[in-house]
Design an enzyme around this catalytic site. Sequence first.
Site, PDB file in Angstrom:
ATOM      1  N   SER A  40      72.917 106.757  88.936  1.00  0.00           N
ATOM      2  CA  SER A  40      72.373 105.911  87.875  1.00  0.00           C
ATOM      3  C   SER A  40      71.065 105.227  88.263  1.00  0.00           C
ATOM      4  CB  SER A  40      73.397 104.847  87.459  1.00  0.00           C
ATOM      5  OG  SER A  40      73.554 103.879  88.473  1.00  0.00           O
ATOM      6  N   LYS A  88      72.180  97.546  89.759  1.00  0.00           N
ATOM      7  CA  LYS A  88      71.292  97.792  88.620  1.00  0.00           C
ATOM      8  C   LYS A  88      70.004  96.993  88.791  1.00  0.00           C
ATOM      9  CE  LYS A  88      74.484 100.231  86.584  1.00  0.00           C
ATOM     10  NZ  LYS A  88      74.369 101.692  86.527  1.00  0.00           N
TER      11      LYS A  88
END
Length: 200
Positions: A40, A88
């Site tokens: 990701s 993230k």
Amino acid sequence: MVSTIVASVRALMRSLAVTVPVTIVVTDCFGYMAKVDGWSMQPTFNACESDAPDVVLLSHWSARKFDVKRGQIVSLVSPREPNQLIIKRVVALEGDTVVTRPRYRHRTIIVPKGHCWVEGDNSDKSMDSNTFGCVPLGLISAICQYIIWPPKRWTKVEPSLPADRQYVHYSNDKCLVAFNTFDDYKDLDDTDGLSLIEHQ
């Protein structure tokens, strides 16, 4: 023989009594190393799928007051899986307006107080704020400082944006987080009451 073993065990116990608490304090207060799983955050982490996963240095100390900046990569408790830590990029802070990706239920969102908006650099393979919405700052546990393994990947992790994102600043020091094709969103300054003064 027995007395030697007993003395060795006592020495080991004394050593552990000092090193274990010190290790816990250092890990809790300052930071730790962690392996980054998944894709990701490509290309920032795990750039080549055939290589071993990247190992990063995460700083608890830098995140202790939740004073995060746009573009920093953070470790946080997953809003969907509380037993799981995810990594993230902070894309927007409280008061910022985000032009969301197509899978989110609203075209734009204003980040509420005490929250941030996080995204993976590889949006096609990321479960992030475009899935679960804005994230409370209290879920952030650490800020990523360095890639430390493999050796050829060693580098300082600098704040930046995903490749297809850009900031548009307002007069009140807030930002609109838009896509690089900003012309598609020119109507936002009217529909959302935004005063755009600078385009970066």
